[in-house]
Design a protein around this motif. Sequence first.
Motif, mmCIF file in Angstrom:
data_model
loop_
_atom_site.group_PDB
_atom_site.id
_atom_site.type_symbol
_atom_site.label_atom_id
_atom_site.label_comp_id
_atom_site.label_asym_id
_atom_site.label_seq_id
_atom_site.Cartn_x
_atom_site.Cartn_y
_atom_site.Cartn_z
ATOM 1 N N ILE A 233 1.376 -3.919 3.106
ATOM 2 C CA ILE A 233 0.153 -4.616 3.532
ATOM 3 C C ILE A 233 -1.043 -3.653 3.502
ATOM 4 O O ILE A 233 -0.866 -2.446 3.643
ATOM 5 C CB ILE A 233 0.301 -5.220 4.949
ATOM 6 C CG1 ILE A 233 0.553 -4.117 5.991
ATOM 7 C CG2 ILE A 233 1.426 -6.249 4.996
ATOM 8 C CD1 ILE A 233 0.399 -4.564 7.428
ATOM 9 N N PRO A 234 -2.260 -4.187 3.304
ATOM 10 C CA PRO A 234 -3.430 -3.292 3.304
ATOM 11 C C PRO A 234 -3.627 -2.624 4.656
ATOM 12 O O PRO A 234 -3.230 -3.158 5.694
ATOM 13 C CB PRO A 234 -4.600 -4.225 2.978
ATOM 14 C CG PRO A 234 -4.093 -5.610 3.082
ATOM 15 C CD PRO A 234 -2.605 -5.575 3.050
ATOM 16 N N LEU A 235 -4.245 -1.460 4.621
ATOM 17 C CA LEU A 235 -4.523 -0.730 5.856
ATOM 18 C C LEU A 235 -5.844 -1.214 6.440
ATOM 19 O O LEU A 235 -6.758 -1.561 5.697
ATOM 20 C CB LEU A 235 -4.646 0.760 5.561
ATOM 21 C CG LEU A 235 -3.440 1.443 4.934
ATOM 22 C CD1 LEU A 235 -3.781 2.896 4.616
ATOM 23 C CD2 LEU A 235 -2.229 1.365 5.866
ATOM 24 N N ALA A 236 -5.916 -1.190 7.748
ATOM 25 C CA ALA A 236 -7.180 -1.516 8.408
ATOM 26 C C ALA A 236 -7.968 -0.219 8.565
ATOM 27 O O ALA A 236 -7.464 0.757 9.106
ATOM 28 C CB ALA A 236 -6.899 -2.135 9.775
ATOM 29 N N VAL A 237 -9.175 -0.216 8.039
ATOM 30 C CA VAL A 237 -10.013 0.978 8.189
ATOM 31 C C VAL A 237 -11.343 0.591 8.833
ATOM 32 O O VAL A 237 -11.747 -0.570 8.814
ATOM 33 C CB VAL A 237 -10.302 1.664 6.823
ATOM 34 C CG1 VAL A 237 -9.038 2.269 6.240
ATOM 35 C CG2 VAL A 237 -10.937 0.706 5.831
ATOM 36 N N LEU A 244 -7.273 3.479 11.194
ATOM 37 C CA LEU A 244 -7.304 3.225 12.640
ATOM 38 C C LEU A 244 -6.402 4.165 13.425
ATOM 39 O O LEU A 244 -6.754 4.606 14.505
ATOM 40 C CB LEU A 244 -6.891 1.781 12.931
ATOM 41 C CG LEU A 244 -7.932 0.721 12.624
ATOM 42 C CD1 LEU A 244 -7.498 -0.597 13.203
ATOM 43 C CD2 LEU A 244 -9.291 1.106 13.174
ATOM 44 N N SER A 245 -5.234 4.483 12.846
ATOM 45 C CA SER A 245 -4.298 5.318 13.588
ATOM 46 C C SER A 245 -4.857 6.720 13.815
ATOM 47 O O SER A 245 -4.415 7.442 14.699
ATOM 48 C CB SER A 245 -2.980 5.412 12.837
ATOM 49 O OG SER A 245 -3.224 5.897 11.540
ATOM 50 N N LYS A 246 -5.826 7.112 12.990
ATOM 51 C CA LYS A 246 -6.373 8.464 13.114
ATOM 52 C C LYS A 246 -7.510 8.526 14.140
ATOM 53 O O LYS A 246 -8.039 9.583 14.428
ATOM 54 C CB LYS A 246 -6.911 8.939 11.758
ATOM 55 C CG LYS A 246 -5.863 8.999 10.676
ATOM 56 C CD LYS A 246 -5.124 10.330 10.684
ATOM 57 C CE LYS A 246 -4.103 10.419 9.581
ATOM 58 N NZ LYS A 246 -2.806 9.824 9.960
ATOM 59 N N GLN A 302 -8.759 -2.674 4.005
ATOM 60 C CA GLN A 302 -9.820 -3.621 4.332
ATOM 61 C C GLN A 302 -10.541 -3.105 5.570
ATOM 62 O O GLN A 302 -9.909 -2.509 6.452
ATOM 63 C CB GLN A 302 -9.200 -4.970 4.725
ATOM 64 C CG GLN A 302 -8.767 -5.837 3.584
ATOM 65 C CD GLN A 302 -8.487 -7.249 4.058
ATOM 66 O OE1 GLN A 302 -9.144 -8.182 3.667
ATOM 67 N NE2 GLN A 302 -7.489 -7.425 4.922
ATOM 68 N N ILE A 303 -11.813 -3.411 5.629
ATOM 69 C CA ILE A 303 -12.591 -2.941 6.790
ATOM 70 C C ILE A 303 -12.388 -3.879 7.969
ATOM 71 O O ILE A 303 -12.337 -5.095 7.820
ATOM 72 C CB ILE A 303 -14.092 -2.856 6.433
ATOM 73 C CG1 ILE A 303 -14.298 -1.735 5.402
ATOM 74 C CG2 ILE A 303 -14.949 -2.608 7.666
ATOM 75 C CD1 ILE A 303 -15.659 -1.702 4.797
ATOM 76 N N ILE A 304 -12.232 -3.266 9.128
ATOM 77 C CA ILE A 304 -12.113 -4.057 10.357
ATOM 78 C C ILE A 304 -13.110 -3.480 11.358
ATOM 79 O O ILE A 304 -13.293 -2.269 11.438
ATOM 80 C CB ILE A 304 -10.664 -4.037 10.893
ATOM 81 C CG1 ILE A 304 -10.485 -4.957 12.091
ATOM 82 C CG2 ILE A 304 -10.188 -2.633 11.232
ATOM 83 C CD1 ILE A 304 -9.979 -6.304 11.735
ATOM 84 N N MET A 305 -13.780 -4.342 12.079
ATOM 85 C CA MET A 305 -14.734 -3.867 13.085
ATOM 86 C C MET A 305 -13.986 -3.487 14.356
ATOM 87 O O MET A 305 -13.239 -4.297 14.874
ATOM 88 C CB MET A 305 -15.758 -4.962 13.422
ATOM 89 C CG MET A 305 -16.474 -5.513 12.221
ATOM 90 S SD MET A 305 -17.538 -4.269 11.463
ATOM 91 C CE MET A 305 -18.079 -5.138 10.006
ATOM 92 N N VAL A 306 -14.213 -2.274 14.819
ATOM 93 C CA VAL A 306 -13.595 -1.894 16.107
ATOM 94 C C VAL A 306 -14.671 -1.449 17.083
ATOM 95 O O VAL A 306 -15.759 -1.086 16.671
ATOM 96 C CB VAL A 306 -12.538 -0.764 15.978
ATOM 97 C CG1 VAL A 306 -11.252 -1.318 15.425
ATOM 98 C CG2 VAL A 306 -13.048 0.384 15.163
#
Length: 306
Positions: A233-237, A244-246, A302-306
Amino acid sequence: MIKTNFKRKKYRGRFAPSPSGELHFGSLLAAMASYTDARHNKGDWLLRIDDIDQARVINNSDKHILSTLEHCGFEWDESITYQSQYLEHYQEALERLNQTELTYPCTCSRKQIKEMSENMDIKNGIYPGTCRNKNKHNIPKNTYAIRLKVPVEQFSFNDHIQGDYSQNLAQDVGDFVVYRRDNVFSYQLSVVVDDFQSKISHIVRGYDLLDSTPKQMYLQQLLDYPKPQYAHIPLAVTQDNLKLSKLSHAKKVTGNLETLVLAAQFLGQKVPDSKDFDNKDDFWQYLVTYWDINKVPRMEKQIIMV
Ligand SMILES: [Zn+2]
């Protein structure tokens, strides 16, 4: 008349978080995709705590992860396994690899490997095979890693989400570590052994592990294990392209319905708004029923807003 056995192997999926922090949105995606794909295919879903690298383990984070998963509404089959309880399995696999005479001790440091590959104009990070003919009996313990010789051979597979993927192990990867200098079985070896021991048939995980798959296929071949199906699956960045994990402030998952809906949408699934679900059970029932792995975006991130 020949009787054909049409009994299909049961779908067995898994989620294998490492207990090195709380469950963040990135790992929720891997949990959701592996869980929903398993349930949609009437399969089992197992939980494994990847705690082989004890130095990275954060006390009690396994408990936090498990309670968050429970709060999200995940239901797993069988008892939870911990890698640290199965060291003899990895040892046995390592011994079998040693018997193939494809393993050898390597005393090179990371810095040396970088310098060597630069001097020899090899792609950065690819080990040039310097120690291939070293005899381990002359080297003091704890001063070497064990590497596995790789063939000049293309390893190809069809990823259920990303499509055809292929690597030439010698050119793209180089001899890789199966046992670390600090006495830890490598991730590549332990994950292959675990998936075999748990009879995992389908692996759904993050894109960052796509390029580990050919190494794992090579290990499966040497150890005579069946090959599972893969889907990455694509990573959320973040907008700044950070995984995100970083991130220390990566959105901690609390397990509310809004976050679950957001995760399902990230995975390309058409789901109603969170207020249209009565509760989490309702959400999961919907997602499992209408899950379509072909809708998961075929991309690295894919970009995710955090
Ligand atoms: Zn070396």
